[in-house]
Design an enzyme around this catalytic site. Structure first.
Site, PDB file in Angstrom:
ATOM      1  N   LYS A  11       0.845  -1.167   0.090  1.00  0.00           N
ATOM      2  CA  LYS A  11       0.060   0.001  -0.111  1.00  0.00           C
ATOM      3  C   LYS A  11       0.773   1.205  -0.047  1.00  0.00           C
ATOM      4  O   LYS A  11       2.014   1.361  -0.002  1.00  0.00           O
ATOM      5  CB  LYS A  11      -0.873  -0.081   1.180  1.00  0.00           C
ATOM      6  CG  LYS A  11      -1.855  -1.225   1.150  1.00  0.00           C
ATOM      7  CD  LYS A  11      -3.024  -1.238   2.291  1.00  0.00           C
ATOM      8  CE  LYS A  11      -3.996  -2.171   2.229  1.00  0.00           C
ATOM      9  NZ  LYS A  11      -4.860  -2.108   3.143  1.00  0.00           N
ATOM     10  N   TYR A  51     -12.680  -1.352  -3.547  1.00  0.00           N
ATOM     11  CA  TYR A  51     -13.124  -1.454  -2.070  1.00  0.00           C
ATOM     12  C   TYR A  51     -14.765  -1.475  -1.806  1.00  0.00           C
ATOM     13  O   TYR A  51     -15.077  -1.274  -0.799  1.00  0.00           O
ATOM     14  CB  TYR A  51     -12.436  -0.521  -1.216  1.00  0.00           C
ATOM     15  CG  TYR A  51     -10.925  -0.817  -0.804  1.00  0.00           C
ATOM     16  CD1 TYR A  51     -10.773  -1.973  -0.157  1.00  0.00           C
ATOM     17  CD2 TYR A  51     -10.003  -0.084  -1.439  1.00  0.00           C
ATOM     18  CE1 TYR A  51      -9.404  -2.393  -0.012  1.00  0.00           C
ATOM     19  CE2 TYR A  51      -8.660  -0.618  -1.164  1.00  0.00           C
ATOM     20  CZ  TYR A  51      -8.338  -1.651  -0.334  1.00  0.00           C
ATOM     21  OH  TYR A  51      -7.116  -1.972  -0.089  1.00  0.00           O
ATOM     22  N   PHE A  59     -15.228   4.174   7.370  1.00  0.00           N
ATOM     23  CA  PHE A  59     -13.860   4.481   7.087  1.00  0.00           C
ATOM     24  C   PHE A  59     -13.535   4.724   5.731  1.00  0.00           C
ATOM     25  O   PHE A  59     -12.493   4.880   5.054  1.00  0.00           O
ATOM     26  CB  PHE A  59     -12.886   3.578   7.541  1.00  0.00           C
ATOM     27  CG  PHE A  59     -12.933   2.018   7.352  1.00  0.00           C
ATOM     28  CD1 PHE A  59     -12.741   1.494   6.006  1.00  0.00           C
ATOM     29  CD2 PHE A  59     -13.583   1.353   8.274  1.00  0.00           C
ATOM     30  CE1 PHE A  59     -12.894   0.333   6.020  1.00  0.00           C
ATOM     31  CE2 PHE A  59     -13.871  -0.147   8.058  1.00  0.00           C
ATOM     32  CZ  PHE A  59     -13.464  -0.618   6.732  1.00  0.00           C
ATOM     33  N   ARG A  87      -2.293 -14.349   4.355  1.00  0.00           N
ATOM     34  CA  ARG A  87      -3.107 -13.995   5.280  1.00  0.00           C
ATOM     35  C   ARG A  87      -2.217 -14.232   6.665  1.00  0.00           C
ATOM     36  O   ARG A  87      -2.161 -13.190   7.516  1.00  0.00           O
ATOM     37  CB  ARG A  87      -4.487 -14.057   5.525  1.00  0.00           C
ATOM     38  CG  ARG A  87      -5.283 -13.506   4.262  1.00  0.00           C
ATOM     39  CD  ARG A  87      -6.458 -13.545   4.203  1.00  0.00           C
ATOM     40  NE  ARG A  87      -7.318 -13.010   5.295  1.00  0.00           N
ATOM     41  CZ  ARG A  87      -7.881 -11.741   4.974  1.00  0.00           C
ATOM     42  NH1 ARG A  87      -7.771 -10.979   4.135  1.00  0.00           N
ATOM     43  NH2 ARG A  87      -8.612 -11.321   6.087  1.00  0.00           N
ATOM     44  N   THR A  93      -5.423  -7.218  10.374  1.00  0.00           N
ATOM     45  CA  THR A  93      -5.771  -5.916  10.150  1.00  0.00           C
ATOM     46  C   THR A  93      -4.950  -4.839  10.740  1.00  0.00           C
ATOM     47  O   THR A  93      -4.442  -4.000  10.004  1.00  0.00           O
ATOM     48  CB  THR A  93      -7.278  -5.620   9.941  1.00  0.00           C
ATOM     49  OG1 THR A  93      -7.642  -6.807   9.012  1.00  0.00           O
ATOM     50  CG2 THR A  93      -7.495  -4.402   8.662  1.00  0.00           C
ATOM     51  N   ARG A 104       2.583  -6.717   8.789  1.00  0.00           N
ATOM     52  CA  ARG A 104       1.827  -5.546   9.266  1.00  0.00           C
ATOM     53  C   ARG A 104       2.752  -5.201  10.663  1.00  0.00           C
ATOM     54  O   ARG A 104       2.620  -3.918  10.936  1.00  0.00           O
ATOM     55  CB  ARG A 104       0.509  -5.809   9.410  1.00  0.00           C
ATOM     56  CG  ARG A 104      -0.286  -5.657   7.932  1.00  0.00           C
ATOM     57  CD  ARG A 104      -1.623  -6.040   8.146  1.00  0.00           C
ATOM     58  NE  ARG A 104      -2.490  -5.849   6.925  1.00  0.00           N
ATOM     59  CZ  ARG A 104      -3.573  -6.512   6.311  1.00  0.00           C
ATOM     60  NH1 ARG A 104      -3.996  -7.246   7.107  1.00  0.00           N
ATOM     61  NH2 ARG A 104      -4.172  -6.161   5.220  1.00  0.00           N
ATOM     62  N   ASN A 114      -2.016   0.088   6.862  1.00  0.00           N
ATOM     63  CA  ASN A 114      -1.620  -1.273   7.039  1.00  0.00           C
ATOM     64  C   ASN A 114      -0.804  -2.109   6.270  1.00  0.00           C
ATOM     65  O   ASN A 114      -0.719  -3.178   6.302  1.00  0.00           O
ATOM     66  CB  ASN A 114      -2.688  -2.166   7.747  1.00  0.00           C
ATOM     67  CG  ASN A 114      -3.758  -2.453   6.806  1.00  0.00           C
ATOM     68  OD1 ASN A 114      -3.492  -1.795   5.479  1.00  0.00           O
ATOM     69  ND2 ASN A 114      -4.819  -3.199   6.967  1.00  0.00           N
ATOM     70  N   HIS A 117      -1.987  -5.447   1.438  1.00  0.00           N
ATOM     71  CA  HIS A 117      -3.525  -5.997   1.132  1.00  0.00           C
ATOM     72  C   HIS A 117      -3.212  -7.465   0.895  1.00  0.00           C
ATOM     73  O   HIS A 117      -2.198  -8.065   0.228  1.00  0.00           O
ATOM     74  CB  HIS A 117      -4.240  -5.524   0.122  1.00  0.00           C
ATOM     75  CG  HIS A 117      -5.408  -6.152  -0.191  1.00  0.00           C
ATOM     76  ND1 HIS A 117      -6.523  -6.092   0.243  1.00  0.00           N
ATOM     77  CD2 HIS A 117      -5.614  -7.237  -1.391  1.00  0.00           C
ATOM     78  CE1 HIS A 117      -7.366  -6.924  -0.159  1.00  0.00           C
ATOM     79  NE2 HIS A 117      -6.775  -7.658  -1.101  1.00  0.00           N
ATOM     80  N   GLU A 128      -9.850  -9.828  -7.995  1.00  0.00           N
ATOM     81  CA  GLU A 128      -8.855  -8.785  -7.598  1.00  0.00           C
ATOM     82  C   GLU A 128      -7.518  -8.611  -8.543  1.00  0.00           C
ATOM     83  O   GLU A 128      -7.179  -7.716  -9.140  1.00  0.00           O
ATOM     84  CB  GLU A 128      -8.084  -8.632  -6.086  1.00  0.00           C
ATOM     85  CG  GLU A 128      -9.409  -8.448  -5.244  1.00  0.00           C
ATOM     86  CD  GLU A 128      -9.040  -8.691  -3.593  1.00  0.00           C
ATOM     87  OE1 GLU A 128     -10.005  -8.519  -2.835  1.00  0.00           O
ATOM     88  OE2 GLU A 128      -7.910  -9.142  -3.466  1.00  0.00           O
TER      89      GLU A 128
HETATM   90  P1  CMP Z   1      -7.400  -4.420   3.909  1.00  0.00           P
HETATM   91  O1  CMP Z   1      -8.189  -5.492   4.843  1.00  0.00           O
HETATM   92  O2  CMP Z   1      -6.574  -4.699   3.003  1.00  0.00           O
HETATM   93  O3  CMP Z   1      -8.847  -3.916   3.188  1.00  0.00           O
HETATM   94  C1  CMP Z   1      -9.607  -3.074   3.495  1.00  0.00           C
HETATM   95  C2  CMP Z   1      -8.985  -2.176   4.251  1.00  0.00           C
HETATM   96  O4  CMP Z   1      -9.637  -0.996   5.134  1.00  0.00           O
HETATM   97  C3  CMP Z   1      -7.925  -2.602   5.519  1.00  0.00           C
HETATM   98  O5  CMP Z   1      -7.073  -3.328   4.885  1.00  0.00           O
HETATM   99  C4  CMP Z   1      -7.723  -1.348   6.066  1.00  0.00           C
HETATM  100  O6  CMP Z   1      -6.692  -0.494   5.167  1.00  0.00           O
HETATM  101  C5  CMP Z   1      -8.859  -0.491   6.111  1.00  0.00           C
HETATM  102  N1  CMP Z   1      -9.454  -0.807   7.428  1.00  0.00           N
HETATM  103  C6  CMP Z   1     -10.229  -1.796   7.743  1.00  0.00           C
HETATM  104  N2  CMP Z   1     -10.794  -1.540   8.887  1.00  0.00           N
HETATM  105  C7  CMP Z   1     -10.628  -0.269   9.126  1.00  0.00           C
HETATM  106  C8  CMP Z   1     -11.056   0.715  10.255  1.00  0.00           C
HETATM  107  N3  CMP Z   1     -11.719   0.103  11.388  1.00  0.00           N
HETATM  108  N4  CMP Z   1     -10.567   1.818  10.103  1.00  0.00           N
HETATM  109  C9  CMP Z   1      -9.905   2.599   9.240  1.00  0.00           C
HETATM  110  N5  CMP Z   1      -9.582   1.627   8.100  1.00  0.00           N
HETATM  111  C10 CMP Z   1      -9.821   0.351   8.247  1.00  0.00           C
END
Ligand code: CMP
Length: 139
Positions: A11, A51, A59, A87, A93, A104, A114, A117, A128
């Site tokens: 990212k 997304y 968010f 994963r 996450t 991460r 984070n 992905h 994807e």
């Molecule tokens: P990822 O799981 O790759 O894809 C969805 C993304 O949304 C996740 O990574 C984070 O970058 C973002 N994300 C998920 N949950 C939250 C949250 N609670 N607050 C802010 N960003 C989030």
């Protein structure tokens, strides 16, 4: 459909912080083969589509702003049990919850920023991958 492939993006935060090389080394050390890869910057429309499943989440706008803020490194990775194993390699996450040694834990700075992905299912890995790569870019 069951596959041995997953999709990933390094990212914008991890790209900006100079972590591309270290993250790719972790991916290689974990036994994943890179079968497609490119550096690219998503448009707002791209990020909204990618997304779309999160469109109703509070968010979402911040996530789109973040994902278009700079280039990402998109890749398709091959390994037996690729989706689940990747994963595990990237961790939770929220980096605060991620296991020691995960990508991460090492490189993410917040639940949004984070670092990386990883697809959450074989079906989404395929969707994807096709979102980012033409057939001739996948080996
Ligand atoms: P990822 O799981 O790759 O894809 C969805 C993304 O949304 C996740 O990574 C984070 O970058 C973002 N994300 C998920 N949950 C939250 C949250 N609670 N607050 C802010 N960003 C989030």
């Amino acid at each position: 459909m069951k596959t041995n492939r997953t999709f990933t993006m390094i990212k914008p935060d991890a790209v900006e912080n100079g972590h591309i090389g270290a993250i790719l080394a972790k991916i290689n050390e974990a036994g994943f083969k890179i079968v497609a890869m490119k550096m690219t910057q998503m448009s707002r429309r791209d990020a909204q589509l990618f997304y779309a499943i999160h469109a109703e989440r509070p968010f979402f706008q911040n996530l789109v702003d973040f994902m278009v803020s700079g280039p990402v490194v998109a890749a398709i990775l091959e390994k037996e049990n690729a989706v689940a194993d990747f994963r595990t390699l990237i961790g939770a996450t929220n980096p605060a919850d991620a296991e020691d040694g995960t990508i991460r834990k090492l490189f993410a700075t917040s639940i949004q920023n984070n670092a990386i992905h990883g697809s959450d299912s074989d079906d989404n890995a395929l969707i994807e991958s096709e979102f980012h790569f033409a057939t001739r870019e996948i080996f």
